[in-house]
Design a protein around this motif. Structure first.
Motif, mmCIF file in Angstrom:
data_model
loop_
_atom_site.group_PDB
_atom_site.id
_atom_site.type_symbol
_atom_site.label_atom_id
_atom_site.label_comp_id
_atom_site.label_asym_id
_atom_site.label_seq_id
_atom_site.Cartn_x
_atom_site.Cartn_y
_atom_site.Cartn_z
ATOM 1 N N ALA A 182 0.861 -1.186 0.000
ATOM 2 C CA ALA A 182 0.000 0.000 0.000
ATOM 3 C C ALA A 182 0.897 1.235 0.000
ATOM 4 N N PRO A 183 0.396 2.356 -0.534
ATOM 5 C CA PRO A 183 1.226 3.565 -0.597
ATOM 6 C C PRO A 183 1.304 4.279 0.745
ATOM 7 N N GLY A 184 2.395 4.968 0.953
ATOM 8 C CA GLY A 184 2.567 5.744 2.179
ATOM 9 C C GLY A 184 3.769 6.660 2.093
ATOM 10 N N LEU A 185 3.867 7.547 3.053
ATOM 11 C CA LEU A 185 4.999 8.468 3.145
ATOM 12 C C LEU A 185 5.296 8.682 4.623
ATOM 13 N N SER A 186 6.553 8.582 5.002
ATOM 14 C CA SER A 186 6.940 8.753 6.400
ATOM 15 C C SER A 186 8.076 9.756 6.526
ATOM 16 N N VAL A 187 8.072 10.480 7.656
ATOM 17 C CA VAL A 187 9.072 11.518 7.912
ATOM 18 C C VAL A 187 9.803 11.191 9.206
ATOM 19 N N PHE A 188 11.124 11.400 9.190
ATOM 20 C CA PHE A 188 11.971 11.099 10.338
ATOM 21 C C PHE A 188 12.881 12.289 10.635
ATOM 22 N N LEU A 189 13.280 12.375 11.905
ATOM 23 C CA LEU A 189 14.183 13.428 12.362
ATOM 24 C C LEU A 189 15.378 12.781 13.037
ATOM 25 N N SER A 190 16.567 13.303 12.772
ATOM 26 C CA SER A 190 17.793 12.831 13.421
ATOM 27 C C SER A 190 18.281 13.889 14.408
ATOM 28 N N GLU A 191 18.410 13.492 15.668
ATOM 29 C CA GLU A 191 18.906 14.412 16.704
ATOM 30 C C GLU A 191 19.836 13.662 17.647
ATOM 31 N N ASP A 192 21.043 14.209 17.832
ATOM 32 C CA ASP A 192 22.011 13.657 18.791
ATOM 33 C C ASP A 192 22.254 12.165 18.569
ATOM 34 N N GLY A 193 22.330 11.772 17.291
ATOM 35 C CA GLY A 193 22.653 10.390 16.973
ATOM 36 C C GLY A 193 21.474 9.430 17.065
ATOM 37 N N GLU A 194 20.277 9.937 17.332
ATOM 38 C CA GLU A 194 19.096 9.099 17.429
ATOM 39 C C GLU A 194 18.090 9.480 16.334
ATOM 40 N N VAL A 195 17.254 8.516 15.960
ATOM 41 C CA VAL A 195 16.280 8.739 14.899
ATOM 42 C C VAL A 195 14.870 8.684 15.485
ATOM 43 N N PHE A 196 14.031 9.616 15.055
ATOM 44 C CA PHE A 196 12.663 9.715 15.547
ATOM 45 C C PHE A 196 11.681 9.736 14.372
ATOM 46 N N HIS A 197 10.550 9.068 14.562
ATOM 47 C CA HIS A 197 9.467 9.081 13.577
ATOM 48 C C HIS A 197 8.530 10.230 13.933
ATOM 49 N N THR A 198 8.319 11.158 12.998
ATOM 50 C CA THR A 198 7.523 12.351 13.290
ATOM 51 C C THR A 198 6.184 12.390 12.573
ATOM 52 N N TYR A 199 6.042 11.671 11.438
ATOM 53 C CA TYR A 199 4.812 11.810 10.645
ATOM 54 C C TYR A 199 4.727 10.681 9.634
ATOM 55 N N SER A 200 3.500 10.236 9.371
ATOM 56 C CA SER A 200 3.237 9.323 8.257
ATOM 57 C C SER A 200 1.864 9.654 7.686
ATOM 58 N N SER A 201 1.721 9.492 6.378
ATOM 59 C CA SER A 201 0.426 9.677 5.740
ATOM 60 C C SER A 201 0.220 8.571 4.723
ATOM 61 N N TYR A 202 -1.053 8.337 4.413
ATOM 62 C CA TYR A 202 -1.420 7.232 3.537
ATOM 63 C C TYR A 202 -2.576 7.655 2.623
ATOM 64 N N ALA A 203 -2.828 6.833 1.615
ATOM 65 C CA ALA A 203 -3.969 7.020 0.720
ATOM 66 C C ALA A 203 -4.003 8.448 0.182
ATOM 67 N N ARG A 204 -5.126 9.163 0.334
ATOM 68 C CA ARG A 204 -5.245 10.508 -0.218
ATOM 69 C C ARG A 204 -4.492 11.555 0.591
ATOM 70 N N GLY A 205 -3.783 11.121 1.621
ATOM 71 C CA GLY A 205 -2.949 12.047 2.375
ATOM 72 C C GLY A 205 -1.832 12.638 1.538
#
Length: 235
Positions: A182-205
């Motif tokens: 299925a389609p999707g899009l995800s956004v991540f942030l890198s801070e102080d050597g760690e990775v964080f998930h900040t956002y995801s959207s799907y379908a008509r998003g």
């Protein structure tokens, strides 16, 4: 006979100014919405993901390519497929033509699919896309971010709905998948050597990302949804 009402310039200007008021309200509402999006909390990525890329194995942290932000286009392209999804291809065609503007703003954009790297590279060459494209084949990445559904691997979830909710929507004519890609899009942030998930959207998003559709929205004929969506080299 014209398909639309024909009026004087004065009448047209009056109608256009009335619409402009609504357009400005929509723009202000969208500004408020994106500000709220940016204020969402985030989740620390604890699991180590690895991907196959043109230069060998890389981690999720490597995908940032030294920048602070990462946008992942979850491209529908399963291991059993020979080519990628037409809809995801349409989205890839609408990505910025050059990544320099994203890179200058500490952002890297990549595509990720479960297809083996050799299939990805062959299709990418055909389509001419320049964005980095990685294979997540054999990993949990697609399942954890709910762009591949298989009850044997993980509970079904898509667009923040569980299997029962998806089936109810499917019965109403919604084509959300409960198995497969299925389609999707995800956004991540890198801070102080760690990775964080900040956002995801799907379908008509993803609709706002499709510049072709936004341009067609300005035309009298609109998006012309009756026109079959094809790969750009097949029209």
């Amino acid at each position: 006979m014209p398909s639309k009402q024909v009026v004087s310039e004065t009448e047209w200007t009056k109608a256009r100014k009335a619409l402009l008021i609504k357009e400005k309200a929509h723009t202000r509402a969208n500004d408020a919405l994106t500000a709220e999006l940016r204020s969402l909390p985030m989740v620390k990525i604890e699991k180590e993901y690895t991907f196959d890329g043109p230069n060998g194995k890389v981690t999720l942290a490597d995908l940032f390519d030294g920048r602070k932000q990462l946008i992942v286009h979850h491209f529908m392209f399963g291991p059993e497929n020979e080519v990628g999804c037409e809809g995801c291809s349409f989205m890839a065609d609408n990505m910025p033509s050059h990544p320099s503007h994203l890179k200058a703003r500490e952002t890297t954009m990549v595509m990720v699919s479960r297809a083996p790297l050799a299939k990805i590279q062959a299709f990418q060459k055909r389509m001419g896309w320049k964005y980095p494209w990685y294979s997540s084949f054999g990993t949990d990445f697609n399942y954890d971010f709910h762009v591949t559904n298989d009850e044997a691997v993980a509970p079904v979830q898509y667009n923040y709905k569980d299997k029962e909710e998806i089936l109810q929507l499917s019965n109403a004519g919604n084509r959300l998948a409960i198995k497969g890609e299925a389609p999707g899009l995800s956004v991540f942030l890198s801070e102080d050597g760690e990775v964080f998930h900040t956002y995801s959207s799907y379908a008509r998003g993803h609709d706002a990302l499709l510049v072709t559709n936004k341009l067609l929205d300005l035309t009298p004929l609109g998006r012309q949804d009756g026109v079959e969506l094809k790969y750009h080299d097949e029209y």
